[in-house]
Scaffold this motif. Sequence first.
Motif, PDB file in Angstrom:
ATOM      1  N   LEU A  35       0.510  -1.094  -0.194  1.00  0.00           N
ATOM      2  CA  LEU A  35      -0.042   0.375  -0.131  1.00  0.00           C
ATOM      3  C   LEU A  35       0.657   1.423   0.159  1.00  0.00           C
ATOM      4  O   LEU A  35       0.348   1.974  -0.774  1.00  0.00           O
ATOM      5  N   ARG A  36       2.322   0.872   0.500  1.00  0.00           N
ATOM      6  CA  ARG A  36       3.022   1.893   0.622  1.00  0.00           C
ATOM      7  C   ARG A  36       3.443   2.473  -0.356  1.00  0.00           C
ATOM      8  O   ARG A  36       3.814   3.854  -1.560  1.00  0.00           O
ATOM      9  N   GLU A  37       4.130   1.211  -1.686  1.00  0.00           N
ATOM     10  CA  GLU A  37       4.300   1.588  -2.648  1.00  0.00           C
ATOM     11  C   GLU A  37       3.816   2.024  -3.616  1.00  0.00           C
ATOM     12  O   GLU A  37       3.247   2.765  -4.811  1.00  0.00           O
ATOM     13  N   ALA A  38       2.596   1.659  -3.638  1.00  0.00           N
ATOM     14  CA  ALA A  38       0.813   2.074  -4.413  1.00  0.00           C
ATOM     15  C   ALA A  38       1.329   3.260  -4.200  1.00  0.00           C
ATOM     16  O   ALA A  38       0.306   4.492  -4.881  1.00  0.00           O
ATOM     17  N   GLY A  39       1.680   4.229  -3.445  1.00  0.00           N
ATOM     18  CA  GLY A  39       1.135   5.439  -1.963  1.00  0.00           C
ATOM     19  C   GLY A  39      -0.128   6.006  -1.919  1.00  0.00           C
ATOM     20  O   GLY A  39      -0.854   7.367  -1.916  1.00  0.00           O
ATOM     21  N   PHE A  40      -0.830   4.672  -1.300  1.00  0.00           N
ATOM     22  CA  PHE A  40      -2.069   4.672  -0.883  1.00  0.00           C
ATOM     23  C   PHE A  40      -1.705   4.599   0.440  1.00  0.00           C
ATOM     24  O   PHE A  40      -3.366   5.376   0.685  1.00  0.00           O
ATOM     25  N   LEU A  41      -0.802   4.955   1.022  1.00  0.00           N
ATOM     26  CA  LEU A  41      -0.608   5.547   2.453  1.00  0.00           C
ATOM     27  C   LEU A  41      -0.876   7.102   2.797  1.00  0.00           C
ATOM     28  O   LEU A  41      -0.886   7.407   3.968  1.00  0.00           O
ATOM     29  N   THR A  42      -0.445   7.425   1.900  1.00  0.00           N
ATOM     30  CA  THR A  42       0.210   9.090   2.285  1.00  0.00           C
ATOM     31  C   THR A  42      -1.255  10.138   2.259  1.00  0.00           C
ATOM     32  O   THR A  42      -2.269  10.146   1.383  1.00  0.00           O
ATOM     33  N   ARG A  43      -1.200  10.973   2.514  1.00  0.00           N
ATOM     34  CA  ARG A  43      -2.526  11.887   2.954  1.00  0.00           C
ATOM     35  C   ARG A  43      -2.158  13.358   1.886  1.00  0.00           C
ATOM     36  O   ARG A  43      -0.760  13.564   2.051  1.00  0.00           O
ATOM     37  N   ASP A  44      -2.923  13.215   0.617  1.00  0.00           N
ATOM     38  CA  ASP A  44      -2.304  14.382   0.312  1.00  0.00           C
ATOM     39  C   ASP A  44      -3.141  15.420   0.510  1.00  0.00           C
ATOM     40  O   ASP A  44      -3.941  15.432   1.289  1.00  0.00           O
ATOM     41  N   ASP A  45      -1.951  16.897   1.046  1.00  0.00           N
ATOM     42  CA  ASP A  45      -2.118  17.536   2.103  1.00  0.00           C
ATOM     43  C   ASP A  45      -2.203  18.850   0.907  1.00  0.00           C
ATOM     44  O   ASP A  45      -2.485  19.878   1.296  1.00  0.00           O
ATOM     45  N   ARG A  46      -2.921  18.699  -0.289  1.00  0.00           N
ATOM     46  CA  ARG A  46      -2.644  20.061  -0.901  1.00  0.00           C
ATOM     47  C   ARG A  46      -4.291  20.562  -0.932  1.00  0.00           C
ATOM     48  O   ARG A  46      -5.522  19.903  -0.469  1.00  0.00           O
ATOM     49  N   MET A  47      -4.637  22.116  -0.216  1.00  0.00           N
ATOM     50  CA  MET A  47      -5.565  21.798   0.078  1.00  0.00           C
ATOM     51  C   MET A  47      -5.954  23.550  -0.679  1.00  0.00           C
ATOM     52  O   MET A  47      -4.636  24.396  -0.841  1.00  0.00           O
ATOM     53  N   VAL A  48      -6.780  24.903  -0.776  1.00  0.00           N
ATOM     54  CA  VAL A  48      -7.592  25.187  -1.465  1.00  0.00           C
ATOM     55  C   VAL A  48      -6.816  26.521  -1.193  1.00  0.00           C
ATOM     56  O   VAL A  48      -7.323  27.015  -0.143  1.00  0.00           O
ATOM     57  N   GLU A  49      -6.110  27.115  -1.606  1.00  0.00           N
ATOM     58  CA  GLU A  49      -5.274  28.254  -1.019  1.00  0.00           C
ATOM     59  C   GLU A  49      -6.821  29.502  -1.179  1.00  0.00           C
ATOM     60  O   GLU A  49      -7.335  29.646  -1.879  1.00  0.00           O
ATOM     61  N   ARG A  50      -6.791  30.178   0.294  1.00  0.00           N
ATOM     62  CA  ARG A  50      -7.326  31.638   0.655  1.00  0.00           C
ATOM     63  C   ARG A  50      -7.048  32.660  -0.671  1.00  0.00           C
ATOM     64  O   ARG A  50      -6.320  32.364  -1.395  1.00  0.00           O
ATOM     65  N   LYS A  51      -7.950  33.357  -0.933  1.00  0.00           N
ATOM     66  CA  LYS A  51      -8.887  34.878  -1.757  1.00  0.00           C
ATOM     67  C   LYS A  51      -7.558  35.504  -0.805  1.00  0.00           C
ATOM     68  O   LYS A  51      -8.094  36.091   0.890  1.00  0.00           O
ATOM     69  N   LYS A  52      -6.750  36.689  -1.761  1.00  0.00           N
ATOM     70  CA  LYS A  52      -6.295  37.685  -0.906  1.00  0.00           C
ATOM     71  C   LYS A  52      -7.032  39.084  -0.720  1.00  0.00           C
ATOM     72  O   LYS A  52      -7.761  39.491  -2.141  1.00  0.00           O
ATOM     73  N   TYR A  53      -6.991  40.012   0.215  1.00  0.00           N
ATOM     74  CA  TYR A  53      -7.967  40.726   0.013  1.00  0.00           C
ATOM     75  C   TYR A  53      -7.075  42.148  -1.018  1.00  0.00           C
ATOM     76  O   TYR A  53      -6.516  41.670  -1.204  1.00  0.00           O
ATOM     77  N   GLY A  54      -8.070  42.813  -1.629  1.00  0.00           N
ATOM     78  CA  GLY A  54      -7.571  43.609  -2.907  1.00  0.00           C
ATOM     79  C   GLY A  54      -7.125  43.338  -4.302  1.00  0.00           C
ATOM     80  O   GLY A  54      -6.574  43.936  -5.142  1.00  0.00           O
ATOM     81  N   GLN A  55      -7.543  41.722  -4.023  1.00  0.00           N
ATOM     82  CA  GLN A  55      -7.443  40.755  -5.053  1.00  0.00           C
ATOM     83  C   GLN A  55      -8.654  39.884  -5.937  1.00  0.00           C
ATOM     84  O   GLN A  55      -9.346  40.047  -4.598  1.00  0.00           O
ATOM     85  N   PRO A  56      -8.603  39.717  -6.941  1.00  0.00           N
ATOM     86  CA  PRO A  56     -10.469  39.169  -7.436  1.00  0.00           C
ATOM     87  C   PRO A  56     -10.029  37.775  -7.002  1.00  0.00           C
ATOM     88  O   PRO A  56     -11.162  37.274  -6.742  1.00  0.00           O
ATOM     89  N   LYS A  57      -8.815  36.870  -6.980  1.00  0.00           N
ATOM     90  CA  LYS A  57      -8.745  35.730  -6.599  1.00  0.00           C
ATOM     91  C   LYS A  57      -7.498  35.516  -5.643  1.00  0.00           C
ATOM     92  O   LYS A  57      -7.218  36.429  -5.289  1.00  0.00           O
ATOM     93  N   ALA A  58      -7.717  34.159  -5.690  1.00  0.00           N
ATOM     94  CA  ALA A  58      -6.220  33.834  -4.437  1.00  0.00           C
ATOM     95  C   ALA A  58      -4.542  34.436  -5.413  1.00  0.00           C
ATOM     96  O   ALA A  58      -4.133  34.998  -4.411  1.00  0.00           O
ATOM     97  N   ARG A  59      -4.267  34.715  -6.032  1.00  0.00           N
ATOM     98  CA  ARG A  59      -3.151  34.638  -6.587  1.00  0.00           C
ATOM     99  C   ARG A  59      -2.767  35.405  -7.892  1.00  0.00           C
ATOM    100  O   ARG A  59      -2.036  36.286  -8.609  1.00  0.00           O
ATOM    101  N   LYS A  60      -4.827  35.947  -8.583  1.00  0.00           N
ATOM    102  CA  LYS A  60      -5.015  36.666 -10.036  1.00  0.00           C
ATOM    103  C   LYS A  60      -4.677  38.382  -9.274  1.00  0.00           C
ATOM    104  O   LYS A  60      -5.313  38.647  -8.215  1.00  0.00           O
TER     105      LYS A  60
END
Length: 132
Positions: free
Chosen positions: A100-125
Amino acid sequence: MATITQFQAVGRRKTSTARVYLRPGDGTSFEVNGRDASEYFPVAWRRRSLDQPFTVTDMIGNFDVKVTASGGGLTGQAEAIRLGIARALVKYDEELRGPLREAGFLTRDDRMVERKKYGQPKARKKSQYSKR
């Protein structure tokens, strides 16, 4: 009173959380939030991702699965369920950790949506830069 052998684990992905309960059985029952998995995930590739930990460990048809999933969308829930199944299989048999470790199924994918910043239309735009 008969005790039911059950292996429980939690999987997470993005904002989704899935509590997975594995019970030894014939593998016919796969319930997600009280509905059949094929009904809950009508798209085939999402259903395939649920079976991957069983395929890697040659455990197809050995467990009945019951899942309580919440939060996020269907893809996040499907991947959270996959992680929960993999963790529950390790609780069942520690020998399954390697494949399971070799196949990558025990790794928690920790990517989350980046928050929107003030003064900008989106998170990075940003608004267009004006030199003059």
